[in-house]
Write a protein that holds these residues in place. Structure first.
Motif, PDB file in Angstrom:
ATOM      1  N   TRP A 157      -8.919  -1.997  -1.017  1.00 18.49           N
ATOM      2  CA  TRP A 157      -9.165  -1.430  -2.142  1.00 18.49           C
ATOM      3  C   TRP A 157      -8.379  -2.161  -3.367  1.00 18.49           C
ATOM      4  CZ3 TRP A 157     -11.810   2.736  -3.660  1.00 18.49           C
ATOM      5  CH2 TRP A 157     -11.361   3.555  -4.640  1.00 18.49           C
ATOM      6  N   ALA A 182      -1.844   6.551  -5.277  1.00 12.17           N
ATOM      7  CA  ALA A 182      -0.940   7.458  -4.851  1.00 12.17           C
ATOM      8  C   ALA A 182      -1.093   7.961  -3.711  1.00 12.17           C
ATOM      9  CB  ALA A 182      -0.855   8.573  -6.006  1.00 12.17           C
ATOM     10  N   THR A 183      -0.149   8.342  -2.650  1.00 10.64           N
ATOM     11  CA  THR A 183      -0.001   8.897  -1.260  1.00 10.64           C
ATOM     12  C   THR A 183       0.694  10.304  -1.431  1.00 10.64           C
ATOM     13  OG1 THR A 183      -0.482   6.866  -0.125  1.00 10.64           O
ATOM     14  CG2 THR A 183       0.154   8.563   0.925  1.00 10.64           C
ATOM     15  N   LYS A 234     -18.676   5.060  -8.649  1.00 11.89           N
ATOM     16  CA  LYS A 234     -17.508   5.698  -8.125  1.00 11.89           C
ATOM     17  C   LYS A 234     -16.373   5.374  -8.949  1.00 11.89           C
ATOM     18  CE  LYS A 234     -14.867   5.164  -3.895  1.00 11.89           C
ATOM     19  NZ  LYS A 234     -14.785   4.862  -2.283  1.00 11.89           N
ATOM     20  N   GLN A 269      -1.046  -2.303  -6.179  1.00 14.01           N
ATOM     21  CA  GLN A 269      -0.853  -2.738  -4.935  1.00 14.01           C
ATOM     22  C   GLN A 269      -1.369  -3.919  -4.650  1.00 14.01           C
ATOM     23  OE1 GLN A 269      -1.586   1.656  -2.588  1.00 14.01           O
ATOM     24  NE2 GLN A 269      -3.416   0.796  -3.473  1.00 14.01           N
ATOM     25  N   ILE A 278      -4.869   8.481  -2.411  1.00 12.78           N
ATOM     26  CA  ILE A 278      -6.053   8.784  -3.540  1.00 12.78           C
ATOM     27  C   ILE A 278      -5.923   7.290  -4.624  1.00 12.78           C
ATOM     28  CG2 ILE A 278      -4.795  10.077  -5.118  1.00 12.78           C
ATOM     29  CD1 ILE A 278      -7.766  11.327  -5.927  1.00 12.78           C
ATOM     30  N   GLY A 279      -6.996   6.703  -4.675  1.00 13.19           N
ATOM     31  CA  GLY A 279      -7.245   5.744  -5.786  1.00 13.19           C
ATOM     32  C   GLY A 279      -8.120   6.120  -6.782  1.00 13.19           C
ATOM     33  N   SER A 291       0.927  -1.167  -0.123  1.00 14.93           N
ATOM     34  CA  SER A 291      -0.216   0.037  -0.072  1.00 14.93           C
ATOM     35  C   SER A 291       1.008   1.239   0.036  1.00 14.93           C
ATOM     36  CB  SER A 291      -0.710   0.055   1.346  1.00 14.93           C
ATOM     37  OG  SER A 291      -1.289   1.353   1.637  1.00 14.93           O
ATOM     38  N   THR A 292       0.679   2.191  -0.723  1.00 17.30           N
ATOM     39  CA  THR A 292       1.455   3.431  -1.006  1.00 17.30           C
ATOM     40  C   THR A 292       1.197   4.053   0.400  1.00 17.30           C
ATOM     41  OG1 THR A 292      -0.432   4.622  -1.943  1.00 17.30           O
ATOM     42  CG2 THR A 292       1.222   3.604  -3.302  1.00 17.30           C
ATOM     43  N   GLN A 293       0.001   3.912   1.060  1.00 15.26           N
ATOM     44  CA  GLN A 293      -0.120   4.706   2.319  1.00 15.26           C
ATOM     45  C   GLN A 293       0.886   4.069   3.322  1.00 15.26           C
ATOM     46  OE1 GLN A 293      -2.490   6.834   1.443  1.00 15.26           O
ATOM     47  NE2 GLN A 293      -3.183   7.725   3.558  1.00 15.26           N
ATOM     48  N   GLY A 311      -4.052  -2.874  -0.932  1.00 18.28           N
ATOM     49  CA  GLY A 311      -4.638  -1.446  -0.853  1.00 18.28           C
ATOM     50  C   GLY A 311      -5.586  -1.475  -0.098  1.00 18.28           C
ATOM     51  N   VAL A 312      -5.854  -0.255   0.751  1.00 20.25           N
ATOM     52  CA  VAL A 312      -6.665  -0.034   1.987  1.00 20.25           C
ATOM     53  C   VAL A 312      -7.609   1.200   1.629  1.00 20.25           C
ATOM     54  CG1 VAL A 312      -5.793  -1.261   3.917  1.00 20.25           C
ATOM     55  CG2 VAL A 312      -4.915   1.157   3.363  1.00 20.25           C
ATOM     56  N   GLY A 313      -8.877   1.056   1.877  1.00 20.00           N
ATOM     57  CA  GLY A 313      -9.828   2.150   1.742  1.00 20.00           C
ATOM     58  C   GLY A 313     -10.212   2.675   3.224  1.00 20.00           C
ATOM     59  N   ARG A 314     -11.313   3.388   3.158  1.00 18.68           N
ATOM     60  CA  ARG A 314     -11.807   3.910   4.178  1.00 18.68           C
ATOM     61  C   ARG A 314     -12.471   2.840   5.234  1.00 18.68           C
ATOM     62  NH1 ARG A 314     -16.039   7.898   3.244  1.00 18.68           N
ATOM     63  NH2 ARG A 314     -15.767   8.831   5.161  1.00 18.68           N
ATOM     64  N   GLY A 318     -11.462   7.393  -4.599  1.00 17.64           N
ATOM     65  CA  GLY A 318     -11.784   7.807  -3.503  1.00 17.64           C
ATOM     66  C   GLY A 318     -10.402   8.383  -2.911  1.00 17.64           C
ATOM     67  N   THR A 319     -10.476   8.951  -1.681  1.00 14.94           N
ATOM     68  CA  THR A 319      -9.404   9.516  -1.181  1.00 14.94           C
ATOM     69  C   THR A 319      -9.553   9.007   0.640  1.00 14.94           C
ATOM     70  OG1 THR A 319     -10.396  11.524  -0.625  1.00 14.94           O
ATOM     71  CG2 THR A 319      -9.155  11.237  -2.468  1.00 14.94           C
TER      72      THR A 319
HETATM   73  C1  BTN Z   1     -11.976   4.784   0.008  1.00 15.20           C
HETATM   74  O1  BTN Z   1     -12.168   3.972   0.476  1.00 15.20           O
HETATM   75  O2  BTN Z   1     -12.740   5.367  -0.901  1.00 15.20           O
HETATM   76  C2  BTN Z   1     -10.415   5.517  -0.271  1.00 15.20           C
HETATM   77  C3  BTN Z   1      -9.472   4.623  -0.942  1.00 15.20           C
HETATM   78  C4  BTN Z   1      -8.155   5.203  -0.958  1.00 15.20           C
HETATM   79  C5  BTN Z   1      -7.288   4.262  -1.869  1.00 15.20           C
HETATM   80  C6  BTN Z   1      -5.954   4.923  -2.010  1.00 15.20           C
HETATM   81  S1  BTN Z   1      -4.884   3.845  -3.287  1.00 15.20           S
HETATM   82  C7  BTN Z   1      -3.434   4.582  -2.685  1.00 15.20           C
HETATM   83  C8  BTN Z   1      -3.571   4.982  -1.204  1.00 15.20           C
HETATM   84  N1  BTN Z   1      -2.769   3.378  -0.905  1.00 15.20           N
HETATM   85  C9  BTN Z   1      -3.700   2.845  -0.089  1.00 15.20           C
HETATM   86  O3  BTN Z   1      -3.611   1.650   0.229  1.00 15.20           O
HETATM   87  N2  BTN Z   1      -5.004   3.337   0.021  1.00 15.20           N
HETATM   88  C10 BTN Z   1      -5.011   4.720  -0.904  1.00 15.20           C
END
Ligand code: BTN
Length: 244
Positions: A52, A61-62, A110, A41, A131-132, A16-18, A44-47, A113-114
């Protein structure tokens, strides 16, 4: 006007870039924006800790930067990035909507997402703004996502360059962040509200603890949602909304 310089760190593959940016932030310049991006990724993780979906052909990108601890409206930073991306889409003749607080929609589905994570230090905050963007995701891949999702390719029928979109986003965001640092959310308020989906419609809003039902009324001056519940106005600071 001179905007903050952007330093790019470009990866082929990462969990994950985060997480990567958080691990390495101590090596990044404090007076610049560092943008960690990757082609794919694996985690990847979202909210709300949701996964993700992150296959190649899209943008992950982070953006890391610091702000003074007493900065205005820190909780609306993710909305600034959301608006920056919506602006990039408008500049490409697309008609995005924003699903409060942080989702960008095309055709009611959608496409981005950020996610904003902030850590507090003695005199400054570290911001990790992820942001993805679903750029070239196929219809089949979009269908794997649990909520209605789309990509720039699905909407326009053509391939898009991830590099060009990311560059345009970086330029727009550097500009928007400069204004945000000076004036907070205020100058973005009407632009954001004008792009908001579901205004005047019945929605549900989950704030992390409780679900509310009401009419999506408006945006307050700090970027929070005014939800009208049985004639009373309630301010929602953060959450997830759905239209009925
Ligand atoms: C959402 O849940 O809508 C937010 C999604 C955010 C995804 C981005 S992708 C780049 C960065 N790295 C991650 O693991 N998550 C965010």
């Amino acid at each position: 006007m001179r905007y903050m310089e952007i330093v790019n760190i470009t990866l082929d593959s990462v969990g994950s870039t985060q997480a990567f940016a958080k691990e390495n932030a101590h090596t990044y310049a404090k007076d610049k924006i560092t943008c960690v991006s990757t082609k794919e990724q694996t985690k990847g993780v979202g909210r709300f800790h949701r996964p993700w979906l992150s296959p190649k052909g899209n943008i992950f990108a982070t953006f890391y930067f610091t702000l003074p601890k007493d900065s205005l409206h820190l909780t609306s930073l993710a909305q600034i990035m959301t608006l920056s991306f919506a602006e990039v889409l408008c500049n490409n003749n697309l008609a995005p909507k924003i699903k409060w607080p942080n989702d960008v929609l095309l055709n009611n589905h959608k496409c981005a997402g950020t996610l904003c994570e902030i850590t507090f230090n003695k005199d400054h905050v570290d911001v990790f703004l992820g942001i993805g963007i679903d750029v070239n995701m196929s219809k089949e891949e979009c269908a794997q996502i649990d909520k209605p999702a789309t990509s720039l390719k699905v909407e326009t029928g053509k391939d898009w360059s991830e590099e060009e979109i990311l560059k345009a986003l970086q330029e727009q965001f550097a500009k928007d962040l400069t204004l945000f640092k000076e004036k907070g959310f205020d100058p973005f308020h009407s632009k954001f509200e004008n792009l908001m989906a579901y205004i005047g419609e019945e929605i549900t809003c989950f704030d992390g603890e409780k679900e509310y039902s009401g009419i999506c009324h408006s945006l307050n001056s700090e970027g929070q949602l005014n939800l009208c519940i049985d004639g009373d106005m309630r301010t929602i600071f953060s959450g997830d909304i759905e239209n009925k």
